[in-house]
Design a protein around this motif. Structure first.
Motif, mmCIF file in Angstrom:
data_model
loop_
_atom_site.group_PDB
_atom_site.id
_atom_site.type_symbol
_atom_site.label_atom_id
_atom_site.label_comp_id
_atom_site.label_asym_id
_atom_site.label_seq_id
_atom_site.Cartn_x
_atom_site.Cartn_y
_atom_site.Cartn_z
ATOM 1 N N GLU A 87 34.782 60.175 9.736
ATOM 2 C CA GLU A 87 35.317 61.384 10.371
ATOM 3 C C GLU A 87 34.844 61.542 11.804
ATOM 4 O O GLU A 87 35.101 62.571 12.432
ATOM 5 N N GLY A 88 34.160 60.541 12.343
ATOM 6 C CA GLY A 88 33.752 60.574 13.737
ATOM 7 C C GLY A 88 32.334 61.026 14.006
ATOM 8 O O GLY A 88 31.922 61.122 15.166
ATOM 9 N N TRP A 89 31.565 61.296 12.963
ATOM 10 C CA TRP A 89 30.169 61.682 13.134
ATOM 11 C C TRP A 89 29.280 60.450 13.284
ATOM 12 O O TRP A 89 29.676 59.324 12.954
ATOM 13 N N THR A 90 28.061 60.675 13.761
ATOM 14 C CA THR A 90 27.034 59.632 13.806
ATOM 15 C C THR A 90 25.870 60.105 12.941
ATOM 16 O O THR A 90 24.927 60.740 13.422
ATOM 17 N N PRO A 91 25.937 59.854 11.630
ATOM 18 C CA PRO A 91 24.915 60.393 10.721
ATOM 19 C C PRO A 91 23.643 59.559 10.708
ATOM 20 O O PRO A 91 23.658 58.341 10.927
ATOM 21 N N GLY A 92 22.537 60.232 10.457
ATOM 22 C CA GLY A 92 21.263 59.583 10.193
ATOM 23 C C GLY A 92 20.683 60.144 8.916
ATOM 24 O O GLY A 92 21.033 61.255 8.495
ATOM 25 N N VAL A 93 19.792 59.392 8.288
ATOM 26 C CA VAL A 93 19.229 59.784 6.992
ATOM 27 C C VAL A 93 17.720 59.946 7.122
ATOM 28 O O VAL A 93 17.022 59.046 7.606
ATOM 29 N N ALA A 94 17.237 61.098 6.672
ATOM 30 C CA ALA A 94 15.800 61.365 6.610
ATOM 31 C C ALA A 94 15.352 61.292 5.162
ATOM 32 O O ALA A 94 16.001 61.830 4.267
ATOM 33 N N SER A 95 14.231 60.628 4.914
ATOM 34 C CA SER A 95 13.718 60.466 3.559
ATOM 35 C C SER A 95 12.203 60.439 3.588
ATOM 36 O O SER A 95 11.590 60.057 4.588
ATOM 37 N N ARG A 96 11.608 60.841 2.494
ATOM 38 C CA ARG A 96 10.160 60.723 2.373
ATOM 39 C C ARG A 96 9.760 59.270 2.154
ATOM 40 O O ARG A 96 8.726 58.816 2.635
ATOM 41 N N GLY A 97 10.563 58.515 1.404
ATOM 42 C CA GLY A 97 10.214 57.129 1.097
ATOM 43 C C GLY A 97 9.213 57.051 -0.025
ATOM 44 O O GLY A 97 8.089 56.581 0.164
#
Length: 334
Positions: free
Chosen positions: A79-89
Motif C-alpha cells: 500500500e506504499g508504506w515503509t514498515p519496520g518491526v520492533a521486537s524484544r527478541g
C-alpha cells in the motif's frame, strides 16, 4: 532458552497446584496496578511521529502473532508504506544489547521470531527490550510505520492500533492469571483492542465469533534446508515423516500435515527451543518437516532430509480495508 505451558493451563479439568493458585492473585494485582499507573499518568507513554501498530496476545506463549506480523508488513508495503518491526527478541543471548536484525543474523543473537520476520518480510527489524527505543530507531532509519511484534503489554510505547491474536484451538485456556493460567491480562482487555484476530489455522471446525476476524494459515511448499528444489507438500502424501515443532501449539502443525494425508511421527519441543544436533536424531531416515520458525535455528546440523514448511497468514479483504482505514498517515515529515 525454552518454555513449555503447564498442563493445567489448557487441559480441561486439570488441577491447578496450590502454589500457582496462591501466586496468581498477586500477579493479577501487579498487572492491574501497572495499568492504572499508566492510565492516570504516573507512568508516561512515549509517542512517535509515525503510526505504531501493536500485534500481541493476552496469554503467555504463541498464538500466531508472527505470521500475522509478516502479513501486515507485506500488505503495508504493497500500500506504499515503509514498515519496520520492533521486537524484544525472546531468548537471545544478550537481551541488554539492541540489535538490527538481518536475514543472516544468528537466532541466538536476535531471537528466532525476529530472524524469521527479517527473512520472510525483508523489512527493517530492530530488537531491543526497550520498545520505545526500538521504535524510534526504526523511525530514524526511514520507516513511516512501526509494527510491534508481541507488544500489547508494553504500555510505555503509545500506539495507534492494537490487535489481539487468539489461538482458535486453545483460546484463553482456563482464563486464570499466570501462573494458575496463561493470562498475562484479563480476557476483558481484548475488548479494548481495535481488532481481535482468531487464528483458525486450517481447521475447518473452528470459526471466528462475534467481533473476531478469522486468520487462516496456508502452508507453502517444503523448502530443503541445504538447498535444492522446493517440493509441494503433496509429494509427502501417504508417506511417514518426522514432524518437528517448537511453537506455542505444536499440535497445530502436526494437524496441518495430517490433513494433507501425511503420516506424522510427531516431535514436539517447547516454544523457542534452542536446538542441538541430538534433538534431530530420530533413529530413522524418514524426511523431516519442521516449522519455519524452528528451521532458522537448525541450519548448522541439518541434512538433505530436512525441510522447512512456511505458512502464510490469510485474512478477509474486509479486515485489510478496516485496518488501513484506521491507520493515520504521519502528520509531519520524518
Amino acid at each position: 532458552m525454552s518454555r513449555q505451558a503447564p498442563k493445567w493451563w489448557y487441559q480441561p479439568g486439570a488441577r491447578v497446584p496450590l502454589w500457582a493458585a496462591a501466586v496468581a492473585p498477586l500477579y493479577a494485582s501487579a498487572v492491574a496496578l501497572r495499568r492504572r499507573l499508566y492510565r492516570i499518568g504516573l507512568l508516561r507513554r512515549q509517542s512517535l511521529k509515525v503510526p505504531v501498530l501493536v500485534v500481541g496476545n493476552l496469554v503467555a506463549g504463541g498464538s500466531g502473532k508472527t505470521p500475522l506480523t509478516i502479513a501486515i508488513v507485506e500488505r503495508l508495503r504493497a500500500e506504499g508504506w515503509t514498515p519496520g518491526v520492533a521486537s524484544r527478541g525472546y531468548g537471545r543471548a544478550d537481551a541488554s544489547k539492541a540489535l538490527w536484525v538481518e536475514p543472516g543474523t544468528p537466532p541466538a543473537q536476535a531471537g528466532d521470531e525476529p530472524v524469521l520476520i527479517a527473512r520472510q518480510s525483508e523489512a527493517r527489524v530492530r530488537v531491543d527490550r526497550d520498545r520505545v527505543a526500538a521504535a524510534r530507531a526504526l523511525a530514524r532509519a526511514g520507516c513511516d510505520v512501526v509494527v510491534c511484534d508481541d507488544g500489547l503489554q508494553h504500555y510505555a510505547l503509545a500506539r495507534d492500533i492494537e490487535i489481539e491474536v487468539i489461538d482458535g484451538r486453545r483460546r484463553h485456556g482456563n482464563g486464570r492469571p499466570i501462573p494458575a493460567g496463561p493470562m498475562r491480562e484479563p480476557a476483558a482487555r481484548g475488548e479494548g483492542c481495535d481488532f481481535r484476530v482468531l487464528n483458525v489455522g486450517n481447521d475447518p471446525d473452528l470459526a471466528a465469533g462475534f467481533g473476531e476476524w478469522p486468520m487462516w494459515l496456508a502452508p507453502g511448499d517444503a523448502v530443503p534446508l541445504v538447498g535444492g528444489r522446493h517440493l509441494p507438500l503433496s509429494a509427502f502424501a501417504g508417506r511417514r515423516v518426522h514432524a518437528v515443532a517448537g511453537i506455542g501449539d505444536p499440535e497445530r502443525f502436526f494437524g496441518m500435515l495430517r490433513a494433507l494425508d501425511i503420516a506424522v511421527v510427531p516431535h514436539a519441543f517447547p516454544d523457542h527451543h534452542a536446538y542441538v544436533a541430538d534433538d534431530l536424531r530420530f533413529g530413522s531416515d524418514l524426511p523431516v518437516l519442521m516449522t519455519a520458525k524452528d528451521a532458522v535455528k537448525c541450519a548448522a546440523f541439518v541434512t538433505d532430509r530436512h525441510y522447512a514448511v512456511p505458512v502464510q497468514a490469510e485474512l478477509p479483504e474486509a479486515f485489510w480495508v478496516a485496518l488501513l482505514a484506521r491507520l493515520p498517515r504521519p502528520a509531519t515529515p520524518l
